[in-house]
Design a protein around this motif. Structure first.
Motif, PDB file in Angstrom:
ATOM      1  N   THR A 177      -3.553   3.443  -3.955  1.00 45.06           N
ATOM      2  CA  THR A 177      -4.202   3.153  -4.839  1.00 45.06           C
ATOM      3  C   THR A 177      -4.972   1.714  -4.191  1.00 45.06           C
ATOM      4  O   THR A 177      -6.225   1.927  -4.360  1.00 45.06           O
ATOM      5  CB  THR A 177      -3.402   2.388  -6.165  1.00 45.06           C
ATOM      6  N   GLY A 178      -4.240   1.230  -3.526  1.00 44.36           N
ATOM      7  CA  GLY A 178      -4.894  -0.244  -2.857  1.00 44.36           C
ATOM      8  C   GLY A 178      -6.154   0.482  -2.001  1.00 44.36           C
ATOM      9  O   GLY A 178      -7.291   0.048  -1.755  1.00 44.36           O
ATOM     10  N   SER A 198       1.162   2.926  -4.458  1.00 46.38           N
ATOM     11  CA  SER A 198       0.582   1.417  -4.533  1.00 46.38           C
ATOM     12  C   SER A 198      -0.360   1.353  -3.361  1.00 46.38           C
ATOM     13  O   SER A 198      -1.585   0.963  -3.324  1.00 46.38           O
ATOM     14  CB  SER A 198       1.703   0.273  -4.347  1.00 46.38           C
ATOM     15  N   HIS A 237       2.860  -2.547 -10.155  1.00 42.63           N
ATOM     16  CA  HIS A 237       3.394  -1.449 -10.290  1.00 42.63           C
ATOM     17  C   HIS A 237       5.088  -2.038 -10.924  1.00 42.63           C
ATOM     18  O   HIS A 237       5.627  -1.613 -11.601  1.00 42.63           O
ATOM     19  CB  HIS A 237       3.776  -0.405  -9.159  1.00 42.63           C
ATOM     20  N   TRP A 265       0.248   7.290 -11.649  1.00 46.77           N
ATOM     21  CA  TRP A 265       0.730   5.804 -11.796  1.00 46.77           C
ATOM     22  C   TRP A 265       1.576   5.871 -13.286  1.00 46.77           C
ATOM     23  O   TRP A 265       2.519   5.180 -13.243  1.00 46.77           O
ATOM     24  CB  TRP A 265      -0.541   4.956 -11.817  1.00 46.77           C
ATOM     25  N   ALA A 322      -2.831  -1.694  -7.722  1.00 42.30           N
ATOM     26  CA  ALA A 322      -1.884  -1.307  -6.735  1.00 42.30           C
ATOM     27  C   ALA A 322      -1.003  -2.800  -6.548  1.00 42.30           C
ATOM     28  O   ALA A 322       0.123  -2.501  -6.072  1.00 42.30           O
ATOM     29  CB  ALA A 322      -2.655  -1.700  -5.339  1.00 42.30           C
TER      30      ALA A 322
END
Length: 431
Positions: free
Chosen positions: A405-406, A402, A330, A270, A327
């Motif tokens: 990550t979510g 993203s 970004h 990230w 998430a």
């Protein structure tokens, strides 16, 4: 009049008694391992490995640990904790020799795999010893200290690597350092205070002079100097008998392990994706790591005083919410600020979870043969940790970082619900 000892004093004395036989070897081993882990890709690259091959070499230590848990449980149940650790130390030294002498990528990979395989033997032996020796009322603190000892080595190991590189200019210096740490572990285990004798002596002393406060705090859990006699089912039989527990509570534990592992994969990616330079990225991750390390004993205190759920559930909620919120940040103008804040939130959650998986495993392990059960338990938790980076890589390739990550955030929140559902059923606060 005599002053009655407080239960906390008894806990402190017991924890101090375990230092030379559990915490010292754990910190020393993890210090050496932490020094070599950052250099595995570089060692592979020196032998001509591609980026993908170098990543596989670095992953071999995790795969070895995953594969070694169940055999380690079998070995501990047959020869005991001390002998298992000695065997693992000798085999690890053979792995170190292989890393030093490797001239082909395959030899390096096999040697790293052996190191991971032996690491599982150390882990299962320590876990089994603490499970069978530590009373319930301060078990979480004892096991959180094991986790803290491991984190101490992992936290300081990279700094040792940096110093050795500056001093010798050769990556193999860290491999030699790991070998010296392994030799020190073997000497501590072989010639240090005998865990069996210490535990039996403490039990006899308590039997001769039980204190009223200890009687009041008694949970009804036997504390013995050796694994209690009973029916031994073997590894396969133990897994089959406790399949329901492993499938339910074990899956919840695997979710916690998965989210904890995700921070090591997601946060660096990230930071790079939002354009952070290496120095800033290292600073943010380093501060988050310091927060994690500072909370390891707090986790044990919370679990012992209030119950296991009060550490596991907040930890998963914090990490799940942290990844879930990350998430959506970004493309924001304040993405760097959000990254720093949420990395700290995830670090707090991870710190609160220190020792949770070991404590729950100890709570539900059968008294007659805990080693076989713990081998299976650690296979589940290590499996969650090992599969998460692969999941993140795959989802990122198909969709985006993203989305990956979510998804980690969702796993954390679902895992929190699973802990609420299954911990009271399988691991009540007192047994």
């Amino acid at each position: 009049m005599t002053t009655m000892p407080e239960p906390g004093d008894a806990a402190f004395d017991a924890l101090r008694r375990y230092a030379p036989m559990v915490y010292g070897p754990t910190a020393l081993y993890s210090l050496g391992q932490g020094a070599i882990l950052p250099l595995l890709p570089a060692l592979a690259a020196d032998l001509g490995a591609s980026i993908a091959s170098a990543a596989l070499i670095a992953a071999a230590i995790v795969v070895g640990q995953l594969c070694g848990n169940i055999p380690a449980g079998w070995l501990v149940s047959r020869v005991g904790e001390r002998s298992t650790m000695l065997i693992a130390a000798v085999a690890s030294l053979a792995g170190i020799a292989g890393v030093l002498l490797a001239r082909q990528i395959g030899v390096l990979g096999i040697s790293v795999f052996v190191l991971g395989f032996c690491a599982s033997s150390f882990a299962v032996a320590r876990h089994t010893f603490m499970t069978t020796r530590v009373p319930f009322r301060y078990r979480a603190r004892a096991l959180s200290l094991v986790g803290g000892s491991f984190r101490l080595g992992g936290f300081t190991g990279p700094f040792v690597t940096a110093g050795l590189l500056a001093l010798f200019g050769d990556e193999h210096a860290s491999v030699w350092f790991f070998g010296a740490c392994l030799l020190g572990v073997a000497l501590l285990v072989a010639f240090g205070p005998d865990p069996e004798e210490k535990a039996i002596a403490a039990e006899r002393l308590a039997a001769r002079d039980p204190s009223p406060s200890e009687a009041a705090e008694d949970t009804g859990e036997p504390v013995t100097g050796s694994v209690p006699a009973g029916e031994r089912l073997g590894v396969a039989g133990t897994i089959w008998r406790y399949r329901g527990l492993l499938a339910r509570l074990g899956s919840a534990a695997a979710s916690l392990s998965a989210v904890r592992s995700a921070r090591q994969a997601v946060l660096p990616l990230w930071g790079v994706s939002i354009g952070l330079d290496s120095q800033t990225l290292a600073l943010v991750i380093g501060v988050a790591g310091a927060v994690e390390f500072s909370l390891f004993y707090v986790s044990g205190q919370v679990m012992d005083r209030f119950g296991r759920l009060w550490a596991a559930v907040p930890a998963l909620l914090l990490m799940g919410a942290g990844f879930g919120a990350l998430a959506f940040t970004h493309d924001l103008d304040t993405s760097v600020l959000w990254f720093g804040v949420l990395a700290l939130v995830i670090g707090v959650g991870n710190g609160l979870s220190s020792g949770t998986l070991m404590t729950l495993g100890a709570d539900v392990a059968p008294k007659a043969d805990p080693a076989s059960f713990l081998g299976a338990w650690r296979t589940l938790t290590d499996g969650g940790a090992a599969l998460t980076p692969l999941m993140i890589s795959g989802v990122t390739a198909i969709s985006s970082l993203s989305v990956a990550t979510g998804l980690v955030g969702v796993i954390g929140l679902v895992g929190a619900g699973a802990f609420v559902r299954y911990v009271p059923r399988f691991a009540p606060r007192q047994r």
